[in-house]
Design a protein around this motif. Structure first.
Motif, PDB file in Angstrom:
ATOM      1  N   TYR A  10       0.827  -1.213   0.000  1.00 62.43           N
ATOM      2  CA  TYR A  10       0.000   0.000   0.000  1.00 62.43           C
ATOM      3  C   TYR A  10       0.861   1.262   0.000  1.00 62.43           C
ATOM      4  O   TYR A  10       0.580   2.222  -0.709  1.00 62.43           O
ATOM      5  CB  TYR A  10      -0.912  -0.014   1.227  1.00 62.43           C
ATOM      6  CG  TYR A  10      -1.922   1.110   1.265  1.00 62.43           C
ATOM      7  CD1 TYR A  10      -3.138   0.986   0.622  1.00 62.43           C
ATOM      8  CD2 TYR A  10      -1.658   2.286   1.956  1.00 62.43           C
ATOM      9  CE1 TYR A  10      -4.079   2.000   0.655  1.00 62.43           C
ATOM     10  CE2 TYR A  10      -2.582   3.316   1.996  1.00 62.43           C
ATOM     11  CZ  TYR A  10      -3.793   3.159   1.345  1.00 62.43           C
ATOM     12  OH  TYR A  10      -4.707   4.174   1.380  1.00 62.43           O
ATOM     13  N   ARG A  70      -2.111  -0.212  -5.716  1.00 63.09           N
ATOM     14  CA  ARG A  70      -2.720  -0.820  -4.540  1.00 63.09           C
ATOM     15  C   ARG A  70      -3.830  -1.782  -4.940  1.00 63.09           C
ATOM     16  O   ARG A  70      -4.676  -1.451  -5.751  1.00 63.09           O
ATOM     17  CB  ARG A  70      -3.287   0.266  -3.636  1.00 63.09           C
ATOM     18  CG  ARG A  70      -2.216   1.227  -3.141  1.00 63.09           C
ATOM     19  CD  ARG A  70      -2.809   2.455  -2.516  1.00 63.09           C
ATOM     20  NE  ARG A  70      -1.768   3.346  -2.030  1.00 63.09           N
ATOM     21  CZ  ARG A  70      -1.986   4.553  -1.557  1.00 63.09           C
ATOM     22  NH1 ARG A  70      -3.207   5.033  -1.516  1.00 63.09           N
ATOM     23  NH2 ARG A  70      -0.990   5.302  -1.138  1.00 63.09           N
ATOM     24  N   GLU A 126      -7.218  -4.226  -4.111  1.00 59.43           N
ATOM     25  CA  GLU A 126      -8.438  -4.039  -3.314  1.00 59.43           C
ATOM     26  C   GLU A 126      -8.267  -4.637  -1.927  1.00 59.43           C
ATOM     27  O   GLU A 126      -8.744  -4.082  -0.932  1.00 59.43           O
ATOM     28  CB  GLU A 126      -9.637  -4.678  -4.028  1.00 59.43           C
ATOM     29  CG  GLU A 126     -10.095  -3.902  -5.240  1.00 59.43           C
ATOM     30  CD  GLU A 126     -11.329  -4.514  -5.879  1.00 59.43           C
ATOM     31  OE1 GLU A 126     -12.077  -5.233  -5.179  1.00 59.43           O
ATOM     32  OE2 GLU A 126     -11.537  -4.279  -7.073  1.00 59.43           O
ATOM     33  N   ASP A 181      -5.447  -4.962  -0.227  1.00 59.24           N
ATOM     34  CA  ASP A 181      -4.587  -4.059   0.543  1.00 59.24           C
ATOM     35  C   ASP A 181      -5.377  -2.852   1.029  1.00 59.24           C
ATOM     36  O   ASP A 181      -5.237  -2.419   2.176  1.00 59.24           O
ATOM     37  CB  ASP A 181      -3.402  -3.589  -0.307  1.00 59.24           C
ATOM     38  CG  ASP A 181      -2.459  -4.728  -0.665  1.00 59.24           C
ATOM     39  OD1 ASP A 181      -2.526  -5.782  -0.008  1.00 59.24           O
ATOM     40  OD2 ASP A 181      -1.663  -4.549  -1.599  1.00 59.24           O
ATOM     41  N   GLU A 182      -6.215  -2.291   0.141  1.00 60.16           N
ATOM     42  CA  GLU A 182      -7.056  -1.140   0.511  1.00 60.16           C
ATOM     43  C   GLU A 182      -7.949  -1.506   1.693  1.00 60.16           C
ATOM     44  O   GLU A 182      -8.093  -0.730   2.641  1.00 60.16           O
ATOM     45  CB  GLU A 182      -7.929  -0.709  -0.680  1.00 60.16           C
ATOM     46  CG  GLU A 182      -7.169  -0.097  -1.835  1.00 60.16           C
ATOM     47  CD  GLU A 182      -6.915   1.384  -1.663  1.00 60.16           C
ATOM     48  OE1 GLU A 182      -7.260   1.950  -0.608  1.00 60.16           O
ATOM     49  OE2 GLU A 182      -6.352   1.986  -2.602  1.00 60.16           O
ATOM     50  N   GLN A 194      -7.653   0.157   5.342  1.00 58.30           N
ATOM     51  CA  GLN A 194      -8.834   0.900   5.801  1.00 58.30           C
ATOM     52  C   GLN A 194      -9.312   0.384   7.153  1.00 58.30           C
ATOM     53  O   GLN A 194      -9.655   1.162   8.041  1.00 58.30           O
ATOM     54  CB  GLN A 194      -9.964   0.803   4.763  1.00 58.30           C
ATOM     55  CG  GLN A 194     -11.141   1.720   5.045  1.00 58.30           C
ATOM     56  CD  GLN A 194     -10.748   3.187   5.094  1.00 58.30           C
ATOM     57  OE1 GLN A 194      -9.937   3.651   4.293  1.00 58.30           O
ATOM     58  NE2 GLN A 194     -11.298   3.924   6.034  1.00 58.30           N
TER      59      GLN A 194
END
Length: 199
Positions: free
Chosen positions: A173, A180, A182, A184-185, A189
Motif C-alpha cells: 500500500y 494498490r 483491493e 490491501d485497501e 482501511q
C-alpha cells in the motif's frame, strides 16, 4: 560532524573550493532534475544549478571530480561510510524507506509536528541540518509509521502469520509508486478505522 565547526558551504574540486547552494530546497530541486531527465544535458544543468556555470568553463576541471564533490555534499560527507550490519539482522528489508517527492506532504507534517517548523515559511535550512532533523523525527509522525511499514522484514520469524499479512499489505500500500490492490485497501482501511482486518 563537529559541533565546533560550521557546516560546509563549499566543496573542494582539484584543490580549490567552490561555493555550493546549501538550502534543502536547492538539493531537492537538484534531486528532481537528476531523476526527471536521462539526456546528457542533465548533468550539466544539475551542476550549474548547485555550483553555477563558471565551474563548467574551467578547462582544468575533471567532470568526475565535480560529480564526486556534489555527491559528497549531498551525502553529507558520508560517501565512504558503509553499514556494517546486514539489514536482515536489524529486522529490515531492502525497500526504499522514503522518497522526497512521493512523501513531500508527510515530510512537511513531520517537521511541523516534531519541530514546529513550517518548511514553506522557513527562509533557509542547510541540507545537512534538514537531513539530520528528518532522521530524528518523532516516532508518532505518520512518516515514521510509513517508513516502518515499508522497511520491516516480513520474513522475520518473530512475526505471526497475521502480522506478516498485515505488514505485507501495508508495504504494498505504501510502497513508492506501487499500485494498490483491493485487498490491501481493505486491510489498511480496517486498520485506520481501528477494526480487525481479518474479522
Amino acid at each position: 560532524m563537529k559541533l565546533t565547526e560550521s557546516l560546509p558551504t563549499s566543496v573542494e574540486i582539484a584543490g580549490d573550493f567552490y561555493a555550493i547552494k546549501t538550502d534543502f530546497r536547492d538539493i531537492l530541486r537538484y534531486d528532481e532534475l537528476i531523476r526527471s531527465q536521462n539526456d546528457g544535458n542533465m548533468v550539466l544543468k544539475a551542476v550549474s544549478m548547485l555550483l553555477g556555470d563558471d565551474i563548467l568553463q574551467k578547462p582544468d576541471i575533471n567532470p568526475e571530480e565535480v560529480v564526486d564533490a556534489i555527491g559528497w555534499f549531498v551525502q553529507r560527507g558520508d560517501s565512504e561510510q558503509k553499514n556494517t550490519l546486514p539489514r536482515a539482522t536489524l529486522g529490515l528489508n531492502n525497500a526504499t524507506p522514503m522518497d522526497f517527492e512521493a512523501d513531500a506532504a508527510l515530510i512537511y507534517t513531520a517537521f511541523l509536528q516534531t519541530y514546529k517548523i513550517d518548511l514553506y515559511d522557513i527562509p533557509y535550512l542547510h541540507w545537512w541540518k534538514f537531513n539530520w532533523m528528518l532522521e530524528d523525527i518523532s516516532p508518532e509522525c505518520r512518516l515514521s509509521k510509513v517508513i516502518e511499514y515499508r522497511t520491516i522484514d516480513v520474513k522475520n520469524k518473530n512475526l505471526s502469520k497475521e502480522q506478516k499479512k498485515v505488514y505485507s499489505a501495508l508495504q504494498r500500500y505504501f510502497k513508492v509508486q506501487e499500485k494498490r490492490t483491493e485487498e490491501d485497501e481493505a486491510i489498511v482501511q480496517a486498520l485506520l478505522e481501528g477494526r480487525d482486518p481479518f474479522a
